[in-house]
Design a protein around this motif. Structure first.
Motif, PDB file in Angstrom:
ATOM      1  N   GLU A 169      59.327-124.825  76.254  1.00 27.37           N
ATOM      2  CA  GLU A 169      60.239-124.163  75.330  1.00 27.37           C
ATOM      3  C   GLU A 169      60.090-122.640  75.432  1.00 27.37           C
ATOM      4  O   GLU A 169      61.065-121.902  75.410  1.00 27.37           O
ATOM      5  CB  GLU A 169      59.957-124.650  73.914  1.00 27.37           C
ATOM      6  CG  GLU A 169      61.067-124.270  72.982  1.00 27.37           C
ATOM      7  CD  GLU A 169      61.084-125.122  71.726  1.00 27.37           C
ATOM      8  OE1 GLU A 169      60.646-126.293  71.773  1.00 27.37           O
ATOM      9  OE2 GLU A 169      61.531-124.593  70.707  1.00 27.37           O
ATOM     10  N   ARG A 172      61.790-121.482  78.612  1.00 29.77           N
ATOM     11  CA  ARG A 172      63.256-121.428  78.441  1.00 29.77           C
ATOM     12  C   ARG A 172      63.658-120.107  77.838  1.00 29.77           C
ATOM     13  O   ARG A 172      64.620-119.485  78.250  1.00 29.77           O
ATOM     14  CB  ARG A 172      63.706-122.489  77.437  1.00 29.77           C
ATOM     15  CG  ARG A 172      63.749-123.845  77.940  1.00 29.77           C
ATOM     16  CD  ARG A 172      64.118-124.736  76.773  1.00 29.77           C
ATOM     17  NE  ARG A 172      63.646-126.062  77.053  1.00 29.77           N
ATOM     18  CZ  ARG A 172      63.568-127.020  76.150  1.00 29.77           C
ATOM     19  NH1 ARG A 172      63.913-126.808  74.904  1.00 29.77           N
ATOM     20  NH2 ARG A 172      63.136-128.196  76.501  1.00 29.77           N
ATOM     21  N   HIS A 173      62.904-119.732  76.834  1.00 29.31           N
ATOM     22  CA  HIS A 173      63.172-118.489  76.129  1.00 29.31           C
ATOM     23  C   HIS A 173      63.027-117.302  77.087  1.00 29.31           C
ATOM     24  O   HIS A 173      63.859-116.399  77.109  1.00 29.31           O
ATOM     25  CB  HIS A 173      62.209-118.421  74.938  1.00 29.31           C
ATOM     26  CG  HIS A 173      62.067-117.074  74.337  1.00 29.31           C
ATOM     27  ND1 HIS A 173      62.954-116.585  73.422  1.00 29.31           N
ATOM     28  CD2 HIS A 173      61.137-116.116  74.528  1.00 29.31           C
ATOM     29  CE1 HIS A 173      62.579-115.374  73.075  1.00 29.31           C
ATOM     30  NE2 HIS A 173      61.481-115.053  73.721  1.00 29.31           N
ATOM     31  N   LEU A 175      63.335-117.390  80.378  1.00 26.00           N
ATOM     32  CA  LEU A 175      64.403-117.428  81.370  1.00 26.00           C
ATOM     33  C   LEU A 175      65.679-116.821  80.789  1.00 26.00           C
ATOM     34  O   LEU A 175      66.347-116.013  81.433  1.00 26.00           O
ATOM     35  CB  LEU A 175      64.660-118.880  81.819  1.00 26.00           C
ATOM     36  CG  LEU A 175      65.827-119.046  82.770  1.00 26.00           C
ATOM     37  CD1 LEU A 175      65.586-118.278  84.068  1.00 26.00           C
ATOM     38  CD2 LEU A 175      66.072-120.512  83.068  1.00 26.00           C
ATOM     39  N   ARG A 176      66.006-117.212  79.546  1.00 28.14           N
ATOM     40  CA  ARG A 176      67.223-116.706  78.938  1.00 28.14           C
ATOM     41  C   ARG A 176      67.138-115.186  78.724  1.00 28.14           C
ATOM     42  O   ARG A 176      68.078-114.452  78.982  1.00 28.14           O
ATOM     43  CB  ARG A 176      67.467-117.444  77.612  1.00 28.14           C
ATOM     44  CG  ARG A 176      68.781-117.139  76.946  1.00 28.14           C
ATOM     45  CD  ARG A 176      69.964-117.578  77.798  1.00 28.14           C
ATOM     46  NE  ARG A 176      70.900-116.492  77.978  1.00 28.14           N
ATOM     47  CZ  ARG A 176      72.112-116.635  78.521  1.00 28.14           C
ATOM     48  NH1 ARG A 176      72.522-117.805  78.972  1.00 28.14           N
ATOM     49  NH2 ARG A 176      72.902-115.604  78.654  1.00 28.14           N
ATOM     50  N   ARG A 177      65.964-114.733  78.284  1.00 23.30           N
ATOM     51  CA  ARG A 177      65.774-113.301  78.039  1.00 23.30           C
ATOM     52  C   ARG A 177      65.930-112.500  79.318  1.00 23.30           C
ATOM     53  O   ARG A 177      66.575-111.468  79.380  1.00 23.30           O
ATOM     54  CB  ARG A 177      64.362-113.075  77.499  1.00 23.30           C
ATOM     55  CG  ARG A 177      64.356-112.486  76.130  1.00 23.30           C
ATOM     56  CD  ARG A 177      62.999-112.019  75.741  1.00 23.30           C
ATOM     57  NE  ARG A 177      62.605-110.795  76.413  1.00 23.30           N
ATOM     58  CZ  ARG A 177      61.471-110.164  76.169  1.00 23.30           C
ATOM     59  NH1 ARG A 177      60.634-110.649  75.277  1.00 23.30           N
ATOM     60  NH2 ARG A 177      61.165-109.062  76.801  1.00 23.30           N
ATOM     61  N   HIS A 179      67.502-113.426  81.974  1.00 22.05           N
ATOM     62  CA  HIS A 179      68.883-113.437  82.428  1.00 22.05           C
ATOM     63  C   HIS A 179      69.710-112.401  81.672  1.00 22.05           C
ATOM     64  O   HIS A 179      70.545-111.711  82.245  1.00 22.05           O
ATOM     65  CB  HIS A 179      69.485-114.827  82.273  1.00 22.05           C
ATOM     66  CG  HIS A 179      70.843-114.911  82.880  1.00 22.05           C
ATOM     67  ND1 HIS A 179      71.980-114.758  82.131  1.00 22.05           N
ATOM     68  CD2 HIS A 179      71.240-115.045  84.155  1.00 22.05           C
ATOM     69  CE1 HIS A 179      73.026-114.827  82.932  1.00 22.05           C
ATOM     70  NE2 HIS A 179      72.607-114.996  84.170  1.00 22.05           N
ATOM     71  N   PHE A 188      70.524-123.464  87.329  1.00 21.08           N
ATOM     72  CA  PHE A 188      69.304-124.023  86.796  1.00 21.08           C
ATOM     73  C   PHE A 188      69.476-125.542  86.765  1.00 21.08           C
ATOM     74  O   PHE A 188      70.378-126.046  86.099  1.00 21.08           O
ATOM     75  CB  PHE A 188      69.158-123.440  85.389  1.00 21.08           C
ATOM     76  CG  PHE A 188      68.013-123.931  84.602  1.00 21.08           C
ATOM     77  CD1 PHE A 188      66.759-123.398  84.809  1.00 21.08           C
ATOM     78  CD2 PHE A 188      68.170-124.906  83.634  1.00 21.08           C
ATOM     79  CE1 PHE A 188      65.686-123.831  84.060  1.00 21.08           C
ATOM     80  CE2 PHE A 188      67.103-125.337  82.885  1.00 21.08           C
ATOM     81  CZ  PHE A 188      65.852-124.798  83.100  1.00 21.08           C
ATOM     82  N   GLU A 195      67.137-128.670  77.310  1.00 22.03           N
ATOM     83  CA  GLU A 195      66.854-127.511  78.152  1.00 22.03           C
ATOM     84  C   GLU A 195      68.159-126.882  78.655  1.00 22.03           C
ATOM     85  O   GLU A 195      68.349-125.669  78.580  1.00 22.03           O
ATOM     86  CB  GLU A 195      65.993-127.960  79.341  1.00 22.03           C
ATOM     87  CG  GLU A 195      65.431-126.836  80.144  1.00 22.03           C
ATOM     88  CD  GLU A 195      64.143-127.261  80.834  1.00 22.03           C
ATOM     89  OE1 GLU A 195      63.102-127.312  80.169  1.00 22.03           O
ATOM     90  OE2 GLU A 195      64.198-127.557  82.036  1.00 22.03           O
ATOM     91  N   SER A 198      70.089-125.238  75.714  1.00 16.68           N
ATOM     92  CA  SER A 198      69.498-124.067  75.064  1.00 16.68           C
ATOM     93  C   SER A 198      69.517-122.848  75.973  1.00 16.68           C
ATOM     94  O   SER A 198      69.415-121.727  75.508  1.00 16.68           O
ATOM     95  CB  SER A 198      68.076-124.367  74.590  1.00 16.68           C
ATOM     96  OG  SER A 198      67.258-124.712  75.670  1.00 16.68           O
ATOM     97  N   VAL A 199      69.665-123.049  77.271  1.00 17.78           N
ATOM     98  CA  VAL A 199      69.560-121.932  78.203  1.00 17.78           C
ATOM     99  C   VAL A 199      70.913-121.493  78.781  1.00 17.78           C
ATOM    100  O   VAL A 199      71.153-120.312  78.969  1.00 17.78           O
ATOM    101  CB  VAL A 199      68.584-122.297  79.356  1.00 17.78           C
ATOM    102  CG1 VAL A 199      68.725-121.346  80.516  1.00 17.78           C
ATOM    103  CG2 VAL A 199      67.145-122.310  78.847  1.00 17.78           C
ATOM    104  N   ALA A 200      71.791-122.450  79.056  1.00 22.40           N
ATOM    105  CA  ALA A 200      72.947-122.153  79.910  1.00 22.40           C
ATOM    106  C   ALA A 200      74.189-121.708  79.157  1.00 22.40           C
ATOM    107  O   ALA A 200      74.412-122.094  78.014  1.00 22.40           O
ATOM    108  CB  ALA A 200      73.277-123.383  80.753  1.00 22.40           C
TER     109      ALA A 200
END
Ligand code: ADP
Ligand code: MG
Length: 352
Positions: A169, A172-173, A175-177, A179, A188, A195, A198-200
């Motif tokens: 988790e 994921r956070h 990766l999003r940050r 990006h 991804f 997952e 929450s990310v894409a």
């Protein structure tokens, strides 16, 4: 850099791994390929990367055919679950690896490494070896290493599969940050819907080598394009029945089915949270069990003359008052998806 894939096909012997796949990823987008294990996600990703050749079809980067380009010339960064760090190199050397292969000056390497250590929350860890890091830190180093040469495209294949749920988790956070900071066009791959969602920005659902749906997370939940998507995504009750007199009967429960002809076989998909249970002695079902799952309560009931049905409520919902094992309930279907077996598209029936 945008990515477009057109009519991709790939067989392994007789097995069709990729079946006429077309898709688009806009420049700067973060897209998830979501599907069950063996559905062809990695194969499609590897074809985009140039690590695998398609039997037919084309891949375009920024509108230019990339099919003839070697993987190394595609400007692609990778993060794979099993793409381990170099154990005998420090964190900083790992991150600098791609830059040193490109022959970038030492000063530039060092600047970039520090920038990435900062960005990934790894400041001060540059001189450590991978063995001296936690699993989550190692995966962040892998992300930083992939990003160091400033790839045009970042491809991640189940990158967080090997770490435990809490660290996943956190990653994921990250990766999003990341990006949101660098906006590199990213794909991804995951089999984990939470997952993906929450990310894409956009989720491409893949099943048996085909694209089932490409849409935003909300659209995929609210307007699943195919029966597979409706079954696979989100917690749902799925019933096979036959339309009769404008309804689809499931035991005593009647789901409105306007416009579906009598005798048509139908799969009815009812998401847990699109159902309301009311305590009512004259109801049409009986509660079997309630399960408290943190912020939610899941209720299991049995429809009279019918199967089990699950619903889900926020923990503090007033609808839960008096709902306990053994009590009789009425069921209100606020939203149902019906998939007549003689047509490709589903029908949404809102009954609230
Ligand atoms: P996913 O990533 O969705 O789990 P893959 O793309 O890895 O799926 O694989 C799709 C299917 O193709 C699987 O059934 C897999 O066994 C098969 N496959 C993948 N690579 C090869 C290969 N090199 N040789 C033979 N079969 C393969
Ligand atoms: Mg895979």
């Amino acid at each position: 850099m945008s990515i477009r894939v057109e009519h991709l096909n790939k067989r392994f012997g007789d097995f069709v791994a990729v079946d006429d796949v077309s898709l688009e990823v806009e420049s700067g987008e973060l897209v998830a390929f979501l599907g069950p294990s063996g559905s062809g996600k990695s194969t499609i990703l590897r074809i985009i990367a140039g690590l695998e050749t398609a039997d037919s079809g084309n891949v375009y980067f920024a509108g230019q055919a990339a099919d003839h380009l070697h993987a190394r010339s595609r400007g692609v960064g990778f993060v794979f679950q099993h793409y381990a760090l170099f154990r005998h190199m420090t964190v900083a050397q790992n991150i600098a690896f791609g830059l040193s292969v490109q022959g970038k000056p030492k000063a530039e390497q060092s600047r970039r490494v520090h920038e990435l250590l900062d960005l990934m929350g790894l400041s001060g860890l540059g001189e450590r070896y991978p063995g001296q890091l936690s699993g989550g830190q190692r995966q962040r180093v892998a992300l930083a290493r992939a990003l160091a040469p400033e790839p045009q495209v970042l491809l991640l294949d189940e990158p967080f599969g090997a770490v435990d749920a809490r660290v996943r988790e956190e990653l994921r956070h990250w990766l999003r940050r990341l990006h949101d900071e660098v906006h590199v066009t990213s794909i991804f791959v995951t089999h984990d819907q939470e997952e993906a969602f929450s990310v894409a920005d956009k989720v491409i659902v893949i099943n048996r080598g085909r694209v089932e749906q490409a849409a935003s997370p909300a659209d995929i939940l609210d307007h699943p394009a195919t029966e597979f998507v409706a079954r696979f995504i989100g917690d749902a009750n799925v019933y096979e029945s036959v339309a009769q007199g404008g309804v689809v009967p499931v035991g005593k429960l009647r789901i409105p089915a306007d416009g579906i002809g009598d005798g048509t076989p139908v799969a009815a998909v009812l998401r847990f949270y699109d159902l309301k249970f009311w305590k009512e002695d004259q109801g049409l079902a009986r509660v079997v069990r309630t399960m408290t799952l943190g912020d939610r309560v899941k209720v299991e009931a049995v429809i009279d003359d019918g199967p089990v049905i699950y619903s889900q409520f926020p923990r503090r919902s007033s609808l839960l008052a008096g709902i306990e094992p053994g009590c009789r309930i009425h069921i209100e279907v606020t939203l149902a998806r019906l998939y007549p077996h003689n047509s490709a598209a589903g029908i949404t029936v809102a009954t609230a």
